[in-house]
Design an enzyme around this catalytic site. Sequence first.
Site, short mmCIF file in Angstrom:
data_model
loop_
_atom_site.label_atom_id
_atom_site.label_comp_id
_atom_site.label_asym_id
_atom_site.label_seq_id
_atom_site.Cartn_x
_atom_site.Cartn_y
_atom_site.Cartn_z
N PHE A 146 0.85 -1.08 0.04
CA PHE A 146 -0.07 -0.06 -0.08
C PHE A 146 0.95 1.08 -0.16
CE2 PHE A 146 -1.80 2.87 2.94
CZ PHE A 146 -3.00 3.85 2.18
N SER A 161 0.57 12.14 7.66
CA SER A 161 -0.97 12.15 8.19
C SER A 161 -1.48 13.18 7.28
CB SER A 161 -0.75 12.98 9.65
OG SER A 161 0.10 12.29 10.41
N ILE A 207 7.31 1.90 2.88
CA ILE A 207 6.20 1.08 2.25
C ILE A 207 6.31 -0.43 2.69
CG2 ILE A 207 5.07 0.21 0.03
CD1 ILE A 207 4.83 3.28 0.90
N ARG A 250 -6.54 -0.13 9.47
CA ARG A 250 -6.65 0.35 10.98
C ARG A 250 -7.20 -0.94 11.82
NH1 ARG A 250 -9.54 5.42 9.15
NH2 ARG A 250 -7.38 6.02 8.73
N ARG A 290 10.05 -15.80 38.58
CA ARG A 290 11.07 -14.81 39.07
C ARG A 290 10.65 -14.43 40.58
NH1 ARG A 290 16.33 -12.79 38.01
NH2 ARG A 290 16.52 -10.84 39.15
N GLY A 349 12.61 -6.51 33.90
CA GLY A 349 13.81 -5.96 34.35
C GLY A 349 14.88 -6.01 33.22
N GLU A 367 -1.28 3.97 10.30
CA GLU A 367 -2.98 4.01 10.06
C GLU A 367 -3.38 4.90 10.87
OE1 GLU A 367 -3.67 1.98 7.71
OE2 GLU A 367 -2.16 0.59 7.45
#
Lengths: 377, 80
Positions: free
Chosen positions: A120, A129, A154, A236, A261, A333, A357
Amino acid sequence: MTSVTDRGIYLDATGEFVDAYIVPYADAWDRAGAIPEDLLDRLSGAGLWAPFLPVTVGGQGLDMIGFGTLHEEIGRGCSSVRSLLTVHSMVAWAVQRFGDDAQRERWLPPLAAGRTLGAFCLSEPAAGSDTSAIATRAVPHGSGWRLTGVKKWITNGQRADLFLVFARLGAGTVAFLVPRGTVGVGVRPIDDMLGTRASMLAEVTFDDVELKSDALLGPSAFASGMVLTGVLDLGRYSVASGSIGIIRACLEASAAYTEQRTVGGRPLRELPLIQAKISDMVTDLRAGRLLLADAGRLKDAGDSATLMATWIAKYFTSTAAARHAAEAVQIHGANGCSPQYPVARYYRDAKVMEIIEGSTEVQRTMIAAEAYRGRVR
Amino acid sequence: MEIRQRVLGFITARFPLAELTGSEDIFSLGFVNSLFAMELVMFVEKEFGITVPNEALRIDNFRTADSIAALVQRQLSVTA
Ligand SMILES: Cc1cc2nc3c(=O)[nH]c(=O)nc-3n(C[C@H](O)[C@H](O)[C@H](O)COP(=O)(O)OP(=O)(O)OC[C@H]3O[C@@H](n4cnc5c(N)ncnc54)[C@H](O)[C@@H]3O)c2cc1C
């Protein structure tokens, strides 16, 4: 549409596929900066490239709720693989929705089978944007056009066979289908990104590329505006699904780690501050799935309210993924900062979800505008 | 309800401040973008159970509630 049992089997099989062929290798792909061909072939074999396409062209006829579940599964394994599927899905969906008979016949079977991989091409060095700033331009030439411009960032540009390219034509913006092999198309790999490092990004250049009349997708600039709105909506939705997958992966890794842990002789899981982080992951995973299911249900019903529902789902899930991936690293950690655990990858990948997106800022602008339109779903 | 009225109802539900008649150009109102164009097409397809064919995806067919109603009528008679 596949039957409900087929659908269940297919989605279960996808989970097994992810555990067998993606999870064990995703860190190595991330380091290598590429997805190997044999995985691309396996994705084809499992029918995962464009499963929403009708069975008649080789798809699975999967509904959008199922598609979301599928991309969550892939996303919990590897966001780079999910990204390849996202952009491919966008191209396949656009051809299915807006292609004429000849375009559908030519492209849908190879797109469904994964013989032809789609990418795309909207963003440019100076246009992200702000899509109205794109400078790639088509000029009429004979019965077709000549296309010139540069597309950047891309996904799968390094490997894709078919580019869906947005370009200016006169005062409007139109969408073209451009096969990679067309004279004048150039591909330059972009490596070493922060996240989704194996998604084979490229800068794709179009240098006076001659296109025939069959390259135009959608009959007019009006339709092309919808091609763009429609494919971004699907992208999206896929990124929202993938973000849910990241939250799930963070939760699973964090739950496993905090069981074994110990600090002061006690497992981390017994510490209230750790429990707070885990509880928020569990809650946001559920909330994200509900928002996505709402958007998916509206898509399956053909309800236009899905567009806003998808914005909201993507905003919620991508920001939650970034938050929980940061906490997953925190919980691990120093181990979390090392290549021995996958959470550092989740952290880097999750950041990307907030940018692609529709960035978080753009989403918030869109969602706020909805409030002032006087109609919030 | 008349097709035209249902279309107007959808538009004014999205934009409560719009005072629109059937022959008024929706796209001249300023707030219409490709997002709303997509919503409009999806609404028309779902509400009236039609598919808008590719060749009908032209701005002239969606410019006014009257032209949308005419498009719906044409598509309904094709599928009938
Ligand atoms: C890993 C990756 C893969 C990608 N894959 C593709 C792809 O396959 N195809 C493709 O076409 N593009 C792709 N992109 C590009 C992506 O779509 C753009 O990065 C995105 O649209 C943002 O544009 P930009 O990077 O130019 O940032 P800009 O638009 O320059 O934005 C910079 C900052 O300003 C903010 N901002 C922008 N506008 C506003 C506003 N109106 N109000 C408030 N804040 C604002 C943004 O949120 C951001 O924080 C990819 C990017 C990445 C990182």
